[in-house]
Design an enzyme around this catalytic site. Sequence first.
Site, PDB file in Angstrom:
ATOM      1  N   CYS A 190      24.883  45.016  19.492  1.00  0.00           N
ATOM      2  CA  CYS A 190      25.634  46.170  19.979  1.00  0.00           C
ATOM      3  C   CYS A 190      25.432  46.350  21.484  1.00  0.00           C
ATOM      4  O   CYS A 190      24.717  47.249  21.933  1.00  0.00           O
ATOM      5  CB  CYS A 190      25.250  47.446  19.243  1.00  0.00           C
ATOM      6  SG  CYS A 190      26.376  48.816  19.575  1.00  0.00           S
ATOM      7  N   CYS A 369      33.488  47.908  19.831  1.00  0.00           N
ATOM      8  CA  CYS A 369      32.373  48.706  20.325  1.00  0.00           C
ATOM      9  C   CYS A 369      32.873  50.123  20.618  1.00  0.00           C
ATOM     10  O   CYS A 369      33.527  50.347  21.639  1.00  0.00           O
ATOM     11  CB  CYS A 369      31.786  48.088  21.594  1.00  0.00           C
ATOM     12  SG  CYS A 369      30.290  48.924  22.172  1.00  0.00           S
TER      13      CYS A 369
END
Length: 441
Positions: A190, A369
């Site tokens: 991430c 994201c």
Amino acid sequence: MLALRGQVYMKNSILRCLSTSPSLTGENQKYKLLIVGGGSAGCTMAAKFGKHFKKGEIAVIEPADTHYYQPMFTLVGGGIKKLSECGKPMRTVLPDKVKWIKGSVTEFKPHNNSVTVLNGDEITYDFMIVAAGLQLNYEEIPGLVEALNVPNTGVCSNYSYKYVNRTYEILKQFKSGNAIFTYPNTPVKCPGAPQKICYIAEDYFRKNGIRDKVNIIYNTSLPVLFGVKKYADALWKVVEQRDIKVNLRRNLVKIKPKEKIAVFQNLDVPEELTEMEYSMLHVAPPMSAPNSLKKSKDLVNDLGFVNVNKDTLQHFKYGNVFALGDCSATPNSKTAASVAAQSDIVYQNLLALMEKRPLKGKYNGYASCPLVTGYGKCILAEFDYDLNPLETFPISQDKEMWLMYTMKKDLMPPLYWYGMLKGVWNGPGAVRNILHLNMKK
């Protein structure tokens, strides 16, 4: 009577242990499909293939008792969610037909179609899916582990369930000074998370009337703020509007907890070290492929990631091995959304291999994201292998929007638990086709 109850309890305890782990059997075991890792990728693949196999033909090797929805950790650090909302017992997220081997792989032996687990048992397989995730290497930064395990150091990290609650605690206690946020000089799960908490913290300070007493600094090892230009341009506007100082190519190399000093290296001038005082320091730790993978030289690339074809996700050398998620060598952003898209490709191609059909599934590098930029604000970045936007909605997603924030906070968690981990959510590709009337973007 008490003695009898004790015997029954002991018997039941032993049976429970035998049902999840080979550690007490002393026997080698053979499975048609072996999945290494019980994270997002491993559990998703277990759910997909569980429909096609008999009980006992699939096994998942995973040491953790709790499965965490890690994308929620950012919201926990900002006080938006609670850690208790992020986890479920591992047994409850694995299909009943799947054997859970509670342990860790210490050695991969793909030439023998086997792995060795920590207790020395050897597990053999016909096919293997490697979904071992990334390893968090907090200990590689001198002073970091010490700072994270004692109070009043001002150091926190959203990347581990062990430390994520510290972030919100520090936010609530913060009075004034430097608030520094870091991005390491390694692959990262991430990649947007290190700056998401920076934006949330800035918004928190503003809402609590102390923004003028805080210097907010984002130190990243990268030469860019974000890898996709469209979203990077949007984020530069955010940091400029909110007076967040961004230092590119700066890597955290040491912490002095007692003095509350962080030491950064200029990656363009390696001999240049800078000491910065902090009141708050959020650290994204160095990460790597798991040590057990890195030792298997014929299974991985030079960095220790499983060497698979970026399109089919099949291993280049061992055709009965596939990999997905953070441990694979595919050049995509390492996110849960990537796993969702990859899972369908592995499912299609591994089934085709088992049935001796051509492998037609192709992964396009899709990653997503949700860049939370504050309370109630989010930029939803979606892109492919070439870092071109691959957006689901028929609007430009480079704006801060309440809708995207609500999706991140309220829609994505149940979609994860009851869609992806049940093997029925493969990412938003089908939704994108509908919303864009099947037109290629």
